[in-house]
Design a protein around this motif. Structure first.
Motif, PDB file in Angstrom:
ATOM      1  N   TRP A  59     -10.079  21.342   7.971  1.00 13.38           N
ATOM      2  CA  TRP A  59     -11.039  22.110   8.641  1.00 13.38           C
ATOM      3  C   TRP A  59     -10.893  23.666   8.136  1.00 13.38           C
ATOM      4  O   TRP A  59     -12.110  24.165   8.131  1.00 13.38           O
ATOM      5  N   LEU A  60      -9.824  24.032   7.771  1.00 15.61           N
ATOM      6  CA  LEU A  60      -9.935  25.415   6.950  1.00 15.61           C
ATOM      7  C   LEU A  60     -10.712  25.340   5.735  1.00 15.61           C
ATOM      8  O   LEU A  60     -11.758  26.520   5.644  1.00 15.61           O
TER       9      LEU A  60
ATOM     10  N   VAL B 229     -18.443  26.516   4.884  1.00 16.82           N
ATOM     11  CA  VAL B 229     -19.690  26.750   5.816  1.00 16.82           C
ATOM     12  C   VAL B 229     -19.826  28.288   5.917  1.00 16.82           C
ATOM     13  O   VAL B 229     -21.080  28.587   5.970  1.00 16.82           O
ATOM     14  N   GLY B 230     -18.822  29.035   5.810  1.00 17.76           N
ATOM     15  CA  GLY B 230     -19.198  30.531   6.202  1.00 17.76           C
ATOM     16  C   GLY B 230     -19.864  30.961   4.955  1.00 17.76           C
ATOM     17  O   GLY B 230     -20.613  31.872   4.908  1.00 17.76           O
TER      18      GLY B 230
ATOM     19  N   ARG C 271     -13.285  17.978  -1.719  1.00 17.59           N
ATOM     20  CA  ARG C 271     -11.943  18.224  -1.287  1.00 17.59           C
ATOM     21  C   ARG C 271     -11.384  17.141  -0.341  1.00 17.59           C
ATOM     22  O   ARG C 271     -10.431  16.865  -0.467  1.00 17.59           O
ATOM     23  N   LEU C 272     -12.399  16.711   0.600  1.00 19.08           N
ATOM     24  CA  LEU C 272     -11.702  15.767   1.585  1.00 19.08           C
ATOM     25  C   LEU C 272     -11.736  14.441   1.092  1.00 19.08           C
ATOM     26  O   LEU C 272     -10.627  13.738   1.365  1.00 19.08           O
TER      27      LEU C 272
ATOM     28  N   ILE D 119      -5.864  29.395  -0.898  1.00 19.51           N
ATOM     29  CA  ILE D 119      -5.104  28.893   0.335  1.00 19.51           C
ATOM     30  C   ILE D 119      -6.016  27.809   0.997  1.00 19.51           C
ATOM     31  O   ILE D 119      -5.551  26.879   1.508  1.00 19.51           O
ATOM     32  N   CYS D 120      -7.235  28.117   0.996  1.00 20.41           N
ATOM     33  CA  CYS D 120      -7.959  27.199   1.640  1.00 20.41           C
ATOM     34  C   CYS D 120      -8.164  25.887   0.979  1.00 20.41           C
ATOM     35  O   CYS D 120      -8.230  24.630   1.795  1.00 20.41           O
ATOM     36  N   VAL D 121      -8.526  25.756  -0.237  1.00 20.49           N
ATOM     37  CA  VAL D 121      -8.449  24.667  -1.075  1.00 20.49           C
ATOM     38  C   VAL D 121      -7.023  23.840  -0.696  1.00 20.49           C
ATOM     39  O   VAL D 121      -7.167  22.730  -0.921  1.00 20.49           O
TER      40      VAL D 121
END
Length: 262
Positions: free
Chosen positions: A33-34, A40-41, A122-123, A26-28
């Protein structure tokens, strides 16, 4: 070892692994920002786990937060400022902990570089290349686990990682080659993606073995108990740590990302 003992943790590993995979996908997929927040987490938690292993008396939570905040800032700063900021958690940690300072300094640098590499991948390069790297690492790990236990045979480095076999290691390379070949065929890019995938697989395995050495020195089986059946986040992302750092370093040399056909 009996069959039940050999595969006794498989169900738990699969359940927790599936849940992790869903969250990560989902994050990928969403990116932005997600994905940055997830990365980062993860890097902050890995630092917390690392410090707890290196020096139980050190402020592990504080150092994890410092690395996370630094990485978040580095991801939006110009490259020169980001590289300068990268040194802050390293020197702060060296001044704070009392044991294994050199190991901490090395890992604090690598964790930040790995996080930056993943965020930029990713970005800047998109979801396709992010999935390729993730699958190279995942398939290497899965093939190594499954075929290492099925085939067994000579151990790779008993003193550091007693469960690692050459059969599992080589199976991981083969799995990574398959991933590279499939992506090369689908995307219409150069076949060089196959050997590059194998090299990144090797880097992931080096990251795995290096973390095993840290755990052995600390006298622990897992980096933490956050993930039932898996240990800690460091245990799950040690391979990604090695692979993403290497990809970040070799990107200028190989002209990555390769142009996609069509």
């Amino acid at each position: 070892m009996s069959s039940a003992g050999r595969w006794g943790d498989l169900g738990e590993r699969l359940g927790v692994g599936a849940a992790m995979a869903v969250v990560a996908l989902i994050c990928v997929w969403v990116g932005g920002w997600l994905f940055t927040a997830m990365t980062v987490g993860i890097c902050a938690v890995i630092t917390w786990e690392l410090v707890r292993m290196l020096d139980p008396e050190a402020p592990a939570m504080r150092l994890g937060i410092v690395v996370g905040l630094a990485l978040a800032a580095e991801s939006v700063l110009p490259t020169g400022y980001a590289l300068l900021l990268l040194a802050v958690p390293v020197f702060y940690g060296v001044a704070t902990i009392n044991e294994h300072r050199l190991t901490y300094a090395l890992y604090a640098t690598l964790i930040q570089l790995a996080g930056l590499g993943l965020i930029f991948l990713r970005l800047d390069d998109g979801i396709t290349w992010m999935l390729w790297l993730a699958l190279v690492v995942i398939v290497t790990d899965v093939f190594g686990y499954v075929f290492g236990r099925l085939i067994g045979g000579p151990k790779m480095w008993t003193r550091v990682s007693p469960n690692k076999t050459w059969s599992g290691t080589i199976a991981g390379w083969i799995g990574a080659a398959v991933v590279g070949g499939v992506f090369a065929a689908i995307l219409g890019v150069t076949s060089e993606l196959v050997p590059i995938s194998i090299v990144l697989s090797m880097a992931g395995q080096v990251g795995d073995v290096a973390e095993s050495a840290v755990k052995r020195r600390a006298g622990v089986k897992d980096s933490s108990a956050l993930l039932p059946g898996h240990g800690g986040l460091f245990d799950r992302f040690d391979g990604m740590l090695g692979a993403s750092v290497l990809l970040l370093l070799i990107t200028p040399l190989i002209g990555f990302p390769f142009p996609v056909a069509g």
